[in-house]
Design a protein around this motif. Structure first.
Motif, PDB file in Angstrom:
ATOM      1  N   LYS A   1       0.856  -1.192   0.000  1.00 46.58           N
ATOM      2  CA  LYS A   1       0.000   0.000   0.000  1.00 46.58           C
ATOM      3  C   LYS A   1       0.889   1.238   0.000  1.00 46.58           C
ATOM      4  CE  LYS A   1      -3.849   2.324   2.106  1.00 46.58           C
ATOM      5  NZ  LYS A   1      -4.945   2.270   3.076  1.00 46.58           N
TER       6      LYS A   1
ATOM      7  N   GLU B   1       1.004   5.687  -0.978  1.00 50.01           N
ATOM      8  CA  GLU B   1       0.359   6.941  -1.336  1.00 50.01           C
ATOM      9  C   GLU B   1       1.318   7.694  -2.242  1.00 50.01           C
ATOM     10  OE1 GLU B   1      -0.669   8.981   2.268  1.00 50.01           O
ATOM     11  OE2 GLU B   1      -2.277   7.566   2.726  1.00 50.01           O
TER      12      GLU B   1
ATOM     13  N   SER C   1       1.964  11.464  -4.611  1.00 52.62           N
ATOM     14  CA  SER C   1       1.569  12.822  -4.969  1.00 52.62           C
ATOM     15  C   SER C   1       2.535  13.301  -6.048  1.00 52.62           C
ATOM     16  CB  SER C   1       1.602  13.754  -3.759  1.00 52.62           C
ATOM     17  OG  SER C   1       2.916  13.907  -3.278  1.00 52.62           O
TER      18      SER C   1
ATOM     19  N   ASP D   1      -2.943  13.609  -6.241  1.00 58.98           N
ATOM     20  CA  ASP D   1      -2.504  12.638  -5.249  1.00 58.98           C
ATOM     21  C   ASP D   1      -3.456  11.452  -5.265  1.00 58.98           C
ATOM     22  OD1 ASP D   1      -4.559  12.913  -2.924  1.00 58.98           O
ATOM     23  OD2 ASP D   1      -3.956  14.975  -3.318  1.00 58.98           O
TER      24      ASP D   1
ATOM     25  N   ASN E   1      -3.655   6.864  -4.002  1.00 59.28           N
ATOM     26  CA  ASN E   1      -3.050   5.716  -3.343  1.00 59.28           C
ATOM     27  C   ASN E   1      -3.438   4.443  -4.079  1.00 59.28           C
ATOM     28  OD1 ASN E   1      -5.468   4.319  -1.982  1.00 59.28           O
ATOM     29  ND2 ASN E   1      -5.710   6.453  -1.350  1.00 59.28           N
TER      30      ASN E   1
END
Length: 106
Positions: A48, A50, A52, A61, A63
């Protein structure tokens, strides 16, 4: 911000799915280097992350999360991209499906 939510089912391990998605992101960023800048990744856990960046100067941005059954992607689009949301969504869904179903060459 408009949110794109994509889900693609797969039969890979979460690690393999993550590796393929990250590889595809790197390839696309390299191809679009004049438009994509300031790419940052925050790894939440091994499957996982994230992200940007700026695309055409607009902040973007999102995920992704890989599980044993699927990869889920969420992208917060700038309002300037709202009129192209459908096109962006269909192209990204097709790319995600392709990268997860293609057999890797030995």
């Amino acid at each position: 911000m408009p949110i794109l939510k994509l889900i693609s089912r797969h039969s890979l391990t979460p690690d393999e799915a993550t590796t393929r998605v990250k590889k595809r992101i790197a390839e696309e960023v390299e191809k679009q280097a004049q438009y994509v800048t300031e790419l940052k990744e925050i790894v939440i856990h091994p499957n996982k992350s994230e992200y940007s960046c700026k695309v055409y100067g607009f902040n973007l941005d999102g995920n992704f999360h890989a599980t044993p059954e699927e990869v889920a992607v969420e992208i917060n689009l700038p309002f300037a991209a709202m009129m192209m949301k459908g096109m962006i969504e269909s192209q990204l869904q097709a790319a995600l499906d392709q990268v997860l179903k293609t057999k890797e060459a030995a």
